[in-house]
Design an enzyme around this catalytic site. Structure first.
Site, PDB file in Angstrom:
ATOM      1  N   ASP A  67     -11.283   2.047   4.413  1.00  0.00           N
ATOM      2  CA  ASP A  67     -11.564   0.370   4.456  1.00  0.00           C
ATOM      3  C   ASP A  67     -13.216   0.141   4.203  1.00  0.00           C
ATOM      4  O   ASP A  67     -13.469  -0.735   3.930  1.00  0.00           O
ATOM      5  CB  ASP A  67     -10.812   0.000   5.525  1.00  0.00           C
ATOM      6  CG  ASP A  67      -9.623  -0.920   5.079  1.00  0.00           C
ATOM      7  OD1 ASP A  67      -9.570  -1.099   3.793  1.00  0.00           O
ATOM      8  OD2 ASP A  67      -8.937  -1.422   6.108  1.00  0.00           O
ATOM      9  N   GLN A 111      -4.681  -2.369   9.742  1.00  0.00           N
ATOM     10  CA  GLN A 111      -4.346  -3.654   9.096  1.00  0.00           C
ATOM     11  C   GLN A 111      -5.141  -4.715   9.912  1.00  0.00           C
ATOM     12  O   GLN A 111      -4.570  -4.843  11.100  1.00  0.00           O
ATOM     13  CB  GLN A 111      -3.031  -3.842   8.694  1.00  0.00           C
ATOM     14  CG  GLN A 111      -2.542  -5.002   7.870  1.00  0.00           C
ATOM     15  CD  GLN A 111      -3.376  -4.968   6.630  1.00  0.00           C
ATOM     16  OE1 GLN A 111      -3.174  -3.813   5.894  1.00  0.00           O
ATOM     17  NE2 GLN A 111      -4.038  -6.125   5.999  1.00  0.00           N
ATOM     18  N   LYS A 168       0.726  -1.357  -0.146  1.00  0.00           N
ATOM     19  CA  LYS A 168       0.054  -0.080  -0.080  1.00  0.00           C
ATOM     20  C   LYS A 168       0.918   1.350  -0.021  1.00  0.00           C
ATOM     21  O   LYS A 168       0.598   2.310  -0.659  1.00  0.00           O
ATOM     22  CB  LYS A 168      -0.952  -0.104   1.196  1.00  0.00           C
ATOM     23  CG  LYS A 168      -2.094  -0.979   0.971  1.00  0.00           C
ATOM     24  CD  LYS A 168      -2.639  -1.318   2.400  1.00  0.00           C
ATOM     25  CE  LYS A 168      -3.577  -2.441   2.027  1.00  0.00           C
ATOM     26  NZ  LYS A 168      -4.196  -3.199   3.127  1.00  0.00           N
TER      27      LYS A 168
END
Ligand code: NDP
Length: 290
Positions: free
Chosen positions: A119, A96, A52
């Site tokens: 997200d 994450q 990312k």
């Protein structure tokens, strides 16, 4: 049969985003800044987060990686989240997953400012997605929608079977494909481990989204001639012939299924890179929605 090439499509998306960044810069506007929090040393998580950061560099976004040790307490992590919520320079961020067992994932997701939740896991954003309002859609389903759109895969009136009902893949996928727009307007059946006669259910499907995490689960005899197959599964298996020491397996028996279907995503090089590209799209969306 058309291979839905996630690697090439995601490269195209990154190139488009890099152009947008150039325009923002030329206009003296702020460029997107994505941050990521990584707790612990999980190998796969580290690989994803580093990828990312590389994607941000490629498109010209700002990026910040906050690495916290495995033993970080829940309250320390919540403090780091609070700091990002209040950091005006950071437009969006992700925590994450998975988190170490001693940290309550739900508490963490609820602490993320929905406006920065690229997200799309915060209940506010899940609700907006369900209502088809502008919001951040979880990266994997968003990446799948994007690749279907870019290859003009027909979806209207199609029977679609989604295997797997997780909050990050299967469940949002089923919602998006049943929505009143393209790609959508499918008749969706959402399957899981308690589904009866899954083989027969799949056989009737025009589109199968396999997101269960069992390598080679979808075999050719489960697939209708001409179906579209989206393979979300990623399972790492040891492979000493690879530099990395492992290879990735999808949920679909690719070689056999590819001979029967009209479209298929490979593993690797299908949904994985599209997921990464979708996060970059969501981060640009923060600027566009504000
Ligand atoms: P989860 O483990 O959270 O969910 C798996 C789902 O599959 C559950 O709903 C489970 O049912 C269902 N399932 C498991 N076994 C069966 C079976 N035999 N028959 C029918 N349904 C079954 O997984 P995720 O959604 O997080 O991930 C799924 C896969 O996708 C994994 O391989 C993961 O690595 C991969 N993935 C790939 C991404 C990418 O970018 N390509 C991104 C995210 C995930 P039940 O609910 O009843 O337990």
């Amino acid at each position: 049969m058309v291979v839905l090439d996630g690697k090439a499509t995601s490269a195209q998306i990154r190139a488009e985003l890099a152009e947008k960044v150039k325009v923002l810069k030329a206009e003296g506007k702020k460029v997107p800044h994505l941050a990521a929090i990584l707790v612990g040393e999980d190998g796969a998580s580290r690989t994803y987060v580093n990828a990312k950061v590389r994607d941000c560099e490629e498109v010209g976004y700002g990026s910040t990686l906050i690495k916290l040790p495995e033993e970080t307490s829940e309250s320390e992590l919540l403090k780091a989240i609070h700091k990002l919520n209040n950091d005006e320079d950071v437009d969006g961020y992700i925590v994450q997953l998975p988190l170490p067992n001693h940290i309550d994932e739900t508490k963490v997701l609820l602490a993320i400012d929905p406006k920065k939740d690229v997200d799309g896991f915060h209940p506010e954003n899940v609700g907006k997605m369900t209502l088809n309002l502008p919001t951040y859609i979880p990266a994997t389903p968003q990446g799948i929608v994007e690749i279907l759109r870019r290859y003009n895969v027909p979806t209207e009136g199609k029977d679609c079977v989604v295997i797997g009902r997780s909050q990050i893949v299967g469940s949002p996928m089923s919602i998006l494909l049943s929505q009143h727009n393209y790609p959508g307007n499918c008749t969706v059946t959402l399957c899981h481990s308690r589904t009866k006669n899954l083989r027969q259910v799949c056989k009737k499907a025009d589109i199968i989204v396999a997101a269960l995490g069992q390598p080679g689960f979808v075999t050719a005899d489960m697939v209708k001639e001409g179906a579209c197959i989206i393979d979300v599964g990623i399972t790492r298996v040891d492979d000493s012939s690879k530099k990395s020491g492992f290879r990735l397996l999808g949920d679909v028996d690719y070689n056999a299924v590819a001979t029967k279907c009209s479209y298929i995503t490979p593993v690797p090089g299908g949904v994985g890179p599209m997921t990464r590209a979708a996060l970059m799209l969501n981060t640009m969306k923060v600027i566009e929605l504000s």
